[in-house]
Design a protein around this motif. Structure first.
Motif, short mmCIF file in Angstrom:
data_model
loop_
_atom_site.label_atom_id
_atom_site.label_comp_id
_atom_site.label_asym_id
_atom_site.label_seq_id
_atom_site.Cartn_x
_atom_site.Cartn_y
_atom_site.Cartn_z
N THR A 51 0.83 -1.08 0.02
CA THR A 51 -0.01 0.15 -0.11
C THR A 51 0.81 1.18 0.02
OG1 THR A 51 -1.79 -1.16 1.28
CG2 THR A 51 -1.87 1.32 1.26
N LEU A 52 0.75 2.01 -1.08
CA LEU A 52 1.47 3.29 -1.11
C LEU A 52 0.71 4.49 -0.97
CD1 LEU A 52 3.26 2.25 -4.55
CD2 LEU A 52 3.91 1.43 -2.30
N ASP A 53 1.49 5.57 -0.18
CA ASP A 53 0.76 6.79 -0.23
C ASP A 53 1.84 7.88 -1.12
OD1 ASP A 53 2.77 7.50 1.55
OD2 ASP A 53 1.54 8.15 3.37
N ARG A 54 1.74 9.23 -1.08
CA ARG A 54 2.51 10.07 -1.76
C ARG A 54 2.69 9.42 -3.23
NH1 ARG A 54 7.06 11.32 2.89
NH2 ARG A 54 5.68 11.87 4.61
N VAL A 55 1.54 9.18 -3.87
CA VAL A 55 1.62 8.56 -5.22
C VAL A 55 2.01 9.59 -6.28
CG1 VAL A 55 0.25 7.10 -6.66
CG2 VAL A 55 0.11 6.87 -4.07
N ARG A 56 2.62 9.09 -7.28
CA ARG A 56 3.11 9.78 -8.53
C ARG A 56 2.77 8.99 -9.57
NH1 ARG A 56 8.84 12.83 -8.23
NH2 ARG A 56 7.94 13.59 -10.22
N LEU A 57 1.86 9.48 -10.44
CA LEU A 57 1.70 8.62 -11.60
C LEU A 57 1.78 9.71 -12.90
CD1 LEU A 57 -1.77 7.00 -10.81
CD2 LEU A 57 0.61 5.91 -10.58
N HIS B 166 -15.65 -0.39 0.62
CA HIS B 166 -14.48 -0.94 1.76
C HIS B 166 -13.23 0.19 1.17
CE1 HIS B 166 -11.91 -3.12 3.97
NE2 HIS B 166 -11.35 -3.39 3.02
N ALA B 167 -12.95 0.23 0.04
CA ALA B 167 -11.89 1.09 -0.45
C ALA B 167 -11.86 2.51 -0.24
CB ALA B 167 -11.68 0.89 -1.76
N TRP B 168 -13.30 3.19 -0.34
CA TRP B 168 -13.27 4.41 -0.13
C TRP B 168 -12.83 4.90 1.30
CZ3 TRP B 168 -14.94 8.66 -2.95
CH2 TRP B 168 -15.15 9.79 -2.32
N PHE B 169 -13.43 4.21 2.29
CA PHE B 169 -13.02 4.43 3.77
C PHE B 169 -11.57 4.09 3.98
CE2 PHE B 169 -17.49 4.24 4.02
CZ PHE B 169 -18.07 5.55 4.65
N GLN B 170 -10.90 3.56 3.16
CA GLN B 170 -9.43 3.37 3.16
C GLN B 170 -8.70 4.49 2.51
OE1 GLN B 170 -8.64 -0.80 2.41
NE2 GLN B 170 -8.46 -1.16 4.61
N SER B 171 -9.49 5.46 1.97
CA SER B 171 -8.90 6.18 0.99
C SER B 171 -7.94 5.56 -0.17
CB SER B 171 -7.76 7.21 1.76
OG SER B 171 -8.90 8.01 2.90
N LEU B 172 -8.44 4.63 -0.61
CA LEU B 172 -7.53 3.64 -1.66
C LEU B 172 -8.25 3.96 -2.92
CD1 LEU B 172 -5.55 1.57 -1.59
CD2 LEU B 172 -7.22 -0.19 -1.59
N GLY B 173 -7.72 4.87 -3.52
CA GLY B 173 -8.22 5.22 -4.90
C GLY B 173 -7.81 4.40 -6.32
N GLY B 174 -6.90 3.49 -5.96
CA GLY B 174 -6.36 2.64 -7.10
C GLY B 174 -5.94 1.32 -6.56
N ASN C 44 -5.73 13.65 -11.24
CA ASN C 44 -6.26 13.52 -9.74
C ASN C 44 -5.55 12.25 -9.38
OD1 ASN C 44 -7.91 15.94 -9.82
ND2 ASN C 44 -9.54 14.71 -11.25
N VAL C 45 -4.52 12.33 -8.81
CA VAL C 45 -3.85 11.17 -8.23
C VAL C 45 -4.52 10.61 -7.03
CG1 VAL C 45 -1.45 10.21 -7.42
CG2 VAL C 45 -1.76 12.05 -9.33
N PRO C 46 -4.76 9.41 -6.75
CA PRO C 46 -5.14 8.75 -5.45
C PRO C 46 -4.38 9.24 -4.38
CG PRO C 46 -5.44 7.28 -7.21
CD PRO C 46 -4.70 8.33 -7.72
N ARG C 47 -5.08 9.06 -3.11
CA ARG C 47 -4.08 9.31 -2.03
C ARG C 47 -3.37 8.21 -1.50
NH1 ARG C 47 -8.79 11.53 2.18
NH2 ARG C 47 -6.98 10.96 3.71
#
Length: 716
Positions: free
Chosen positions: A124-130, A182-190, A135-138
């Motif tokens: 699981t990664l944050d500070r994501v760069r694509l 489930h992903a929404w409440f984990q701030s998982l956008g991808g 609109n990069v996911p959190r």
């Protein structure tokens, strides 16, 4: 007079429940949270204004008629609070969600390490760069497939890879588990995967992810001291890191109903803090000066509470561990205040704190099973307390009796939720628990504390050696029990309201005072009757269009032995079917038809094709069959095919159409020549279910069941 009589009746009920109403506060709060998640559309300002009015009405009733209508007022106010808190939480965790498939460079900081269902390491990664994504996911989650020889994942490290990402998938079938929520409440956008080696870009910064790093270092140390799967088991119990566990032992523990030993939950937190509390109290009692002059019982409670807090921080602070710590904290706080430590009030306080902090956990199996077991155990042992027929029993008999009763009560309370969520009943679960839970409590947990104390002296290996023997015993019991004939009984998923009826009936049975409590069995019995008579959909169609399954007398016959494997597994599990995808694909029902295959559904036919050849044959299939499903689209589709797709989409996405759309009367053709479920149509509807009835086929879509919510793709 009628109003006065009603108030008098309410007051009489209240008086009959005097002293037992406090636990119902958690129930009312949970009902409010449940109402929020059951809404078909995301509430707006007007809805929340109405919720505030209900809250004000509840407070008004409390002030106006405290004795007669006060409890009703509190109930209304708490329901309003639960609904509002759930809505607030949903907006607080909001973040960008990918709306397309992405392939390219992925860069981010590691904030989570676990394993996927396919046994691959997952980051699981944050500070994501694509690359070229606005609109990069959190947060994103990436499974590492193939040979990963250049990366040893560590918390806080920044990594890069080339991989696939996409939006979180919807439910595998209408009304099924909503992973998008489930992903929404984990701030998982991808979510996605990579098949090429991932690379370390920069090592962790000093102090970054300190607790996570400590947890992984301790996990590595434990696994170095205890090799193999026992060491991975110990690491999971002590630090919450399951990345070293293989799927085989985990499945054995599930099939023998002792998988709860893997989760850092109420059992582990209770065993650890209970051992620390007992050890501190016993040690202080050996010092007469302290034992006679100071409240060593409270000192021991403070020490145990500190140990629990450290265990919470070390384990990563997931929802299950937070819930367990709150329950333990309430218990030891009661000790500090000279109150009874284990009561239904303490359970209610823990539930209230959890729901206010993370209301979405109400829908999780962990929350439901944990509080079901705890509530039932407290209620039963409170009822058995002081029973005259137990007073003359020897101490060891009482201990064995308590162990058996605990296993039976906890197993019975959690069985409906386990069956509904996991579609499995462990037939020999009681035997496995009786053989393993005492070993966990008397050996594994105490010796893990002892290992920590012996580490500075270089003697931790002694404690680890004892732990290894105990863990080998637990894994051996799990394997032997899981291999017994008929060890697992598969159960079909219940309709939506069944679990709610069982939960409310069971809560009433535990909390209500007087003989009227036995009336609470009625909703439980009705729920099981509904469950036993429910039928699974005749046909299921995956969101990708790559898999279709028809229910037959032998079980669900799948259209393909490969592809959409996760969806196939979910369908078969929800059917209560032990077969795998290969076996289900060999069942009779499907027959070849040109570039695809077809199946009969009553008086209608469904054609399914995959690949470019099938997409080009879709128009011809539409002229022959009633329903056509394809997972690809031709590069230059003919106009009639485009028209059929547009007409299908207009019918399925019409505002007045909800779950249960009828395709036509029995023995009649659908209103149009062809219902064309193309990739574009399915991306808007999600998975599709077809059910047979006297009025013809009924069509349900996952999006219609999901509604227009924050986590719904149409709302973003």
């Amino acid at each position: 007079m009628k109003a006065s009589a009603a108030i008098s009746a309410v007051n009489a009920i209240q008086q009959g429940q005097r002293g037992a109403l406090m636990p119902w506060t958690a129930v009312c709060l949970g009902i409010g949270v449940g109402v929020y998640f059951a809404l078909p559309m995301e509430p707006g300002v007007g809805f929340y204004a109405g919720t505030a009015a209900v809250f004000a009405l509840g407070i008004g009733l409390l002030v106006w008629r405290r004795e007669g209508l006060g409890p009703l007022g509190i109930a209304l106010a708490l329901m309003a609070v639960g609904l509002g808190v759930a809505g607030l939480r949903a907006h607080q965790v909001a973040g960008p969600v990918m709306e397309f498939r992405y392939y390219g460079a992925i860069e981010g900081r590691i904030v989570g390490i676990d394993r996927s269902a396919s046994d691959a390491i997952r980051l699981t990664l944050d500070r994501v760069r694509l690359d070229d994504v606005r609109n990069v996911p959190r947060r994103v989650r990436v499974s590492l497939h193939g040979e990963q020889v250049f990366l040893d994942p560590v918390p806080g490290a920044v990594v890069m890879m080339t991989g696939h990402l996409g939006p979180p998938g919807g439910a595998a079938e209408p009304g099924g588990f909503d992973f998008q929520r489930h992903a929404w409440f984990q701030s998982l956008g991808g979510v996605g995967y990579t098949r090429v080696p991932a690379l370390l870009l920069t090592p962790p910064e000093p102090g970054d992810q300190r607790l996570f790093s400590l947890r992984m270092r301790m996990s590595a140390a434990v696994q170095a001291a205890i090799p193999g799967q026992p060491g991975a088991f110990a690491a999971a119990v002590l630090t919450g890191d399951r990345s070293g566990l293989d799927q085989g032992p985990v499945q054995d523990m599930r099939d023998s109903n002792i998988a709860h030993l893997l989760a850092i939950s109420g059992l582990h937190m209770g065993l650890l803090t209970g051992f620390v509390y007992s050890a501190l109290r016993f040690g202080l009692a050996l010092i007469p000066v302290l034992a006679l002059r100071y409240p060593i019982r409270k000192w021991a409670a403070v020490g145990a509470l500190g140990a629990g807090a450290f265990y919470l921080a070390l384990s990563g602070g997931n929802v299950a561990t937070e819930r367990a710590f709150i329950q333990v904290a309430v218990m030891f706080t009661a000790v500090l205040l000279d109150r009874r430590a284990i009561t239904l009030r303490s359970v209610a306080i823990a539930a209230i704190i959890v729901l206010l902090h993370r209301p979405e956990t109400l829908l999780s199996p962990g929350f439901q099973m944990s509080f079901a077991a705890t509530t039932a155990l407290v209620a039963v042992f409170n009822g058995l307390q002081g029973a005259p027929w137990m007073r003359k029993w020897p101490g060891w008999v009482k201990g064995v009796w308590a162990l058996v009763v605990s296993s039976v009560v906890a197993g019975g309370a959690t069985a409906p939720f386990a069956a509904a969520h996991f579609n499995r009943l462990a037939v020999y679960g009681l035997i496995a628990n009786l053989l393993t839970v005492p070993v966990m409590g008397s050996v594994v947990i105490p010796f893990s504390v002892l290992a920590l104390l012996l580490t500075p002296f270089g003697l931790s290996w002694v404690a680890f050696w004892v732990m290894e023997r105990a863990l080998e015993w637990i894994l051996g019991v799990a394997a032997r029990v899981a291999d017994l004939p008929g060890a697992v009984d598969m159960v079909a998923s219940p309709p939506g309201l069944v679990l709610a009826m069982i939960a409310l009936g069971g809560i009433g049975l535990c909390l209500w005072n007087g003989r009227a409590r036995w009336a609470m069995l009625a909703p439980v019995v009705i729920a099981f009757w509904i469950w036993s008579g429910s039928e699974r959909p005749a046909v299921l169609i995956s969101e990708s269009g790559g898999l279709v399954g028809q229910m037959t007398e032998a079980g669900r016959a799948l259209s393909r032995p490969r592809g959409d494997g996760f969806v196939a597994r979910i369908w078969l599990e929800n059917d209560g079917d032990l077969a795998d995808q290969d076996g289900a694909a060999t069942r009779a029902g499907w027959v070849p038809a040109g570039d695809g295959q077809m199946v009969e559904i009553g008086a209608q036919t469904l054609w399914h094709g995959t690949g470019q050849a099938a997409s080009r044959a879709a128009l011809a299939a539409c002229e022959v069959h009633d329903i056509v499903v394809v997972n690809t689209w031709p590069d230059d589709p003919p106009a009639p095919l485009v028209a059929a797709e547009a007409e299908t989409l207009a019918r399925l996405m019409a505002p007045e159409i909800g779950p249960g759309m009828r395709l036509g009367a029995a023995n009649a053709q659908p209103p149009t020549d062809c219902l064309l479920l193309s990739p574009m149509v399915l991306s808007r509807t999600g998975a599709v279910a077809l059910s047979s009835g006297s009025e013809g086929l009924r069509l349900d879509t996952a999006r219609a069941h999901q509604g227009r919510r924050l986590w719904s793709p149409r709302m973003r």
